[in-house]
Scaffold this active site. Sequence first.
Site: not given
Ligand code: G4F
Length: 326
Positions: A9, A14, A34, A64, A131, A133, A155, A185, A192, A217, A284
């Site tokens: 990665g 990161d 990749r 990979d 994570s 998660e 995930y 982080h 993006e 969302g 989601r």
């Molecule tokens: O930025 P997100 O997509 O991050 P999420 O789901 O917390 O996951 C990230 O952090 C995790 C913990 O470190 C990692 F394990 C994972 O790999 C990744 O790096 O979403 C954050 C929040 C969610 O609640 C989502 O429902 O933002 C909300 N959200 C609202 N509107 C949205 C949107 N998320 C995304 N991506 N796009 C939207 O339009």
Amino acid sequence: MTKIAFITGITGQDGSYLTELLLGQGYDVHGAVRRTSSLERSRLAHLYADATIYNRRLFLHYADLDDPTTLRRVLFKVKPQELYHLAGQSHVGLSFEIPETTCEFTAMGTLRLLEILRDLPDPPRFFHAASSELFGRPSQVPQTETTPFAPINPYGCAKAFATQMVRIYRETHGLFAVNGILFNHESPRRGENFVTRKICRAAAAIKKGLQNELTLGDTRAQRDWGHARDYVRGMWLSLQHATPDDYLFATGKLHSVQDVIETAFAALALDWRNHVKFDAHFLRPAEPLQLVGDASKARTVLGWSPQTPFTALIQEMTRAELDTLA
Ligand code: G4F
């Protein structure tokens, strides 16, 4: 003697910060990329273009997680002392669409690496990027290294499998294997399709008159957001300790997506109310609750602490977007 590190990665957010940190510490850095990765436009482009670094202290190998034979061959040849495993399908929302791919890369990919390490004559110290998660709907707030896993999406489930495997290989096969439980982080190098970058990028594009609307969302969703540069320092520190263990890296502070919107738009003197729209497409099937971490163990044992507060992080990201669009 020069230390050798290997990163899966390496082209991600990161991976690029960790590469810079390790090169700064005098390491030779090898990474798996990749076949489809475009290095010229990647987060490593500045290092790739530097003739004093690329192919002298930074080496990239086509390999990979779904091709263990190649990975095995590369690792036997490179003989790293430290292996940072950052690769995987990392988008939570997407993991509902492609659960098998997510588990193949994030869960099975980690197991395949652990199996290769068992066979190496001198296995490297191993860092696995776990994570928040893992915790999904946690029984404890804030979470620590001992909070029970309760993932609520494919995930998180894949990460729970991988994290527990790392513990098993540490305890039963004696590997120096560490889980870093990383809370969200971010940075200007964030992908993006993650919400902070999406918001900062849109705010900058609106400021420049290139776009007018930002669709999101659930803006009430909350996360514990820190700066990626701080978290890669935690990864490195965790492999320098005398014994392997699990560490949680977090800021301990919760903010909402709405806070990100208001901070980013305010940084550019814009009124978010004129631009932000709801789109159910970004909701989601399940949202985690109160994912906020207690990093006391990393602070006490490793001397780690996050250096960048939330507001400074979002302002930095927004300004970086403005510069890119300039
Ligand atoms: O930025 P997100 O997509 O991050 P999420 O789901 O917390 O996951 C990230 O952090 C995790 C913990 O470190 C990692 F394990 C994972 O790999 C990744 O790096 O979403 C954050 C929040 C969610 O609640 C989502 O429902 O933002 C909300 N959200 C609202 N509107 C949205 C949107 N998320 C995304 N991506 N796009 C939207 O339009």
